[in-house]
Scaffold this motif. Structure first.
Motif, PDB file in Angstrom:
ATOM      1  N   ASP A  59       3.011  -1.805   5.110  1.00 23.61           N
ATOM      2  CA  ASP A  59       1.881  -2.223   5.949  1.00 23.61           C
ATOM      3  C   ASP A  59       1.924  -1.617   7.354  1.00 23.61           C
ATOM      4  O   ASP A  59       0.892  -1.502   8.019  1.00 23.61           O
ATOM      5  CB  ASP A  59       1.864  -3.755   6.078  1.00 23.61           C
ATOM      6  N   THR A  60       3.107  -1.217   7.806  1.00 23.95           N
ATOM      7  CA  THR A  60       3.233  -0.693   9.165  1.00 23.95           C
ATOM      8  C   THR A  60       2.775   0.759   9.286  1.00 23.95           C
ATOM      9  O   THR A  60       2.590   1.252  10.397  1.00 23.95           O
ATOM     10  CB  THR A  60       4.699  -0.791   9.632  1.00 23.95           C
ATOM     11  N   LYS A  61       2.583   1.441   8.163  1.00 27.61           N
ATOM     12  CA  LYS A  61       2.148   2.837   8.217  1.00 27.61           C
ATOM     13  C   LYS A  61       0.680   2.907   8.645  1.00 27.61           C
ATOM     14  O   LYS A  61      -0.144   2.101   8.208  1.00 27.61           O
ATOM     15  CB  LYS A  61       2.358   3.522   6.872  1.00 27.61           C
ATOM     16  N   LEU A  62       0.368   3.866   9.488  1.00 24.05           N
ATOM     17  CA  LEU A  62      -0.974   3.956  10.056  1.00 24.05           C
ATOM     18  C   LEU A  62      -2.053   4.170   9.005  1.00 24.05           C
ATOM     19  O   LEU A  62      -3.175   3.707   9.157  1.00 24.05           O
ATOM     20  CB  LEU A  62      -1.014   5.089  11.089  1.00 24.05           C
ATOM     21  N   TYR A  63      -1.735   4.869   7.932  1.00 23.26           N
ATOM     22  CA  TYR A  63      -2.742   5.174   6.918  1.00 23.26           C
ATOM     23  C   TYR A  63      -2.826   4.105   5.823  1.00 23.26           C
ATOM     24  O   TYR A  63      -3.577   4.256   4.852  1.00 23.26           O
ATOM     25  CB  TYR A  63      -2.470   6.541   6.275  1.00 23.26           C
ATOM     26  N   ALA A  64      -2.069   3.015   5.971  1.00 18.09           N
ATOM     27  CA  ALA A  64      -2.059   1.970   4.930  1.00 18.09           C
ATOM     28  C   ALA A  64      -3.409   1.290   4.786  1.00 18.09           C
ATOM     29  O   ALA A  64      -3.737   0.760   3.720  1.00 18.09           O
ATOM     30  CB  ALA A  64      -0.986   0.932   5.243  1.00 18.09           C
ATOM     31  N   GLY A  65      -4.215   1.281   5.830  1.00 16.99           N
ATOM     32  CA  GLY A  65      -5.504   0.588   5.776  1.00 16.99           C
ATOM     33  C   GLY A  65      -6.664   1.482   5.415  1.00 16.99           C
ATOM     34  O   GLY A  65      -7.821   1.073   5.590  1.00 16.99           O
ATOM     35  N   GLU A  66      -6.394   2.665   4.910  1.00 20.34           N
ATOM     36  CA  GLU A  66      -7.474   3.596   4.550  1.00 20.34           C
ATOM     37  C   GLU A  66      -8.354   3.050   3.422  1.00 20.34           C
ATOM     38  O   GLU A  66      -9.546   3.258   3.373  1.00 20.34           O
ATOM     39  CB  GLU A  66      -6.847   4.945   4.161  1.00 20.34           C
ATOM     40  N   LYS A  67      -7.765   2.358   2.448  1.00 25.44           N
ATOM     41  CA  LYS A  67      -8.444   1.602   1.387  1.00 25.44           C
ATOM     42  C   LYS A  67      -9.294   2.455   0.449  1.00 25.44           C
ATOM     43  O   LYS A  67     -10.258   1.971  -0.143  1.00 25.44           O
ATOM     44  CB  LYS A  67      -9.307   0.481   1.989  1.00 25.44           C
ATOM     45  N   ILE A  68      -8.950   3.714   0.317  1.00 26.71           N
ATOM     46  CA  ILE A  68      -9.521   4.557  -0.736  1.00 26.71           C
ATOM     47  C   ILE A  68      -8.387   5.035  -1.632  1.00 26.71           C
ATOM     48  O   ILE A  68      -8.367   4.762  -2.831  1.00 26.71           O
ATOM     49  CB  ILE A  68     -10.303   5.744  -0.145  1.00 26.71           C
ATOM     50  N   ASN A  69      -7.435   5.709  -1.053  1.00 29.48           N
ATOM     51  CA  ASN A  69      -6.222   6.095  -1.774  1.00 29.48           C
ATOM     52  C   ASN A  69      -4.985   5.340  -1.292  1.00 29.48           C
ATOM     53  O   ASN A  69      -3.998   5.261  -2.021  1.00 29.48           O
ATOM     54  CB  ASN A  69      -5.957   7.593  -1.620  1.00 29.48           C
ATOM     55  N   PHE A  70      -5.041   4.802  -0.084  1.00 31.28           N
ATOM     56  CA  PHE A  70      -3.881   4.130   0.496  1.00 31.28           C
ATOM     57  C   PHE A  70      -4.217   2.678   0.818  1.00 31.28           C
ATOM     58  O   PHE A  70      -5.278   2.383   1.378  1.00 31.28           O
ATOM     59  CB  PHE A  70      -3.419   4.851   1.768  1.00 31.28           C
ATOM     60  N   PHE A  71      -3.288   1.796   0.453  1.00 30.01           N
ATOM     61  CA  PHE A  71      -3.482   0.358   0.648  1.00 30.01           C
ATOM     62  C   PHE A  71      -2.180  -0.260   1.145  1.00 30.01           C
ATOM     63  O   PHE A  71      -1.089   0.237   0.843  1.00 30.01           O
ATOM     64  CB  PHE A  71      -3.897  -0.319  -0.664  1.00 30.01           C
ATOM     65  N   PRO A  72      -2.284  -1.358   1.889  1.00 28.16           N
ATOM     66  CA  PRO A  72      -1.056  -2.042   2.326  1.00 28.16           C
ATOM     67  C   PRO A  72      -0.329  -2.676   1.142  1.00 28.16           C
ATOM     68  O   PRO A  72      -0.961  -3.224   0.224  1.00 28.16           O
ATOM     69  CB  PRO A  72      -1.571  -3.114   3.300  1.00 28.16           C
ATOM     70  N   LEU A  73       0.961  -2.598   1.164  1.00 33.31           N
ATOM     71  CA  LEU A  73       1.772  -3.118   0.058  1.00 33.31           C
ATOM     72  C   LEU A  73       1.577  -4.616  -0.131  1.00 33.31           C
ATOM     73  O   LEU A  73       1.650  -5.128  -1.254  1.00 33.31           O
ATOM     74  CB  LEU A  73       3.248  -2.804   0.316  1.00 33.31           C
ATOM     75  N   GLU A  74       1.313  -5.320   0.963  1.00 32.36           N
ATOM     76  CA  GLU A  74       1.135  -6.772   0.879  1.00 32.36           C
ATOM     77  C   GLU A  74      -0.027  -7.130  -0.047  1.00 32.36           C
ATOM     78  O   GLU A  74       0.023  -8.146  -0.753  1.00 32.36           O
ATOM     79  CB  GLU A  74       0.900  -7.339   2.281  1.00 32.36           C
TER      80      GLU A  74
END
Length: 215
Positions: free
Chosen positions: A132-147
């Motif tokens: 979740d701390t990665k800047l691109y985690a919230g992109e929500k197309i290919n990248f999502f937060p692990l939580e």
């Protein structure tokens, strides 16, 4: 003086005999010709129905068998794509990169890897669930937060598989860049150095999608 009777009265006995003979001939026709013909027709119909039913059943079984072969082939292609991505060192290298060192380049490199997997026509979407701390985690197309992965009903099953591919049942998946679609998931866990959290993937046989999650 003779009494006169109508002509038909004299012909009545002959007419009655003719009717009796006609009835006998009709009965003989029914018994000797019509009944056997009806029996033969019924027997032919029964045999034809059985043969037709067997042919239809055989055709349906062949269709089901061929459909199963085709489906298994498509699933195997998705599995092979997942294995190729899973064994790619560049994936783990970029996942291990800190956000302090060019996060845009890291996201670009990862998206390039996922794009190669999505070139498979059976793969609709590859998703990486990252820290979740990665800047691109919230992109929500290919990248999502692990939580967010922990809300999936198959999250525990993926963790228990320890990196083996897990197939889920069909479910409705939501997208921000396209209409919602029913998909099935090909999920597996990824581990980088010092990390034990997991990876999951989603794909659909209609609009095949595949996603992966890592920490």
């Amino acid at each position: 003086m003779k009494r006169l009777y109508p002509k038909w009265v004299h012909q009545a006995p002959a007419m009655l005999r003719g009717l009796v003979e006609a009835r006998n001939w009709l009965l003989a026709y029914v018994l000797l010709i019509l009944t056997p013909a009806a029996f033969l027709l019924y027997s032919y119909y029964q045999k034809t129905s059985v043969v037709l039913e067997q042919e239809v059943t055989r055709s349906m079984l062949q269709t089901i068998k061929q459909t199963g072969i085709n489906l298994q082939y498509q699933l195997d292609r998705v599995r092979d794509t997942s294995n190729s991505l899973f064994m790619n060192p560049a994936l783990y290298y970029n996942l291990a990169e800190s956000d302090d060192a060019y996060p845009v380049d890291v996201a670009k490199n990862l998206r390039s890897l996922l794009g190669v997997a999505e070139n498979n026509e059976n793969v609709f979407r590859v998703r990486l669930f990252v820290d979740d701390t990665k800047l691109y985690a919230g992109e929500k197309i290919n990248f999502f937060p692990l939580e967010s992965l922990k809300l999936r009903p198959w999250y525990a099953q993926v963790l228990e598989a320890g990196g083996s591919l897990v197939w889920t049942g069909a479910y409705l998946e939501h997208y921000i860049d396209r209409d919602d679609a029913y998909v099935i998931s090909a999920a597996r866990m990824l581990r980088t150095r010092g990390c034990t959290t997991g990876l999951s993937g989603c794909w659909s046989s209609i609009c095949p999608s595949k996603s992966s999650a890592v920490c």
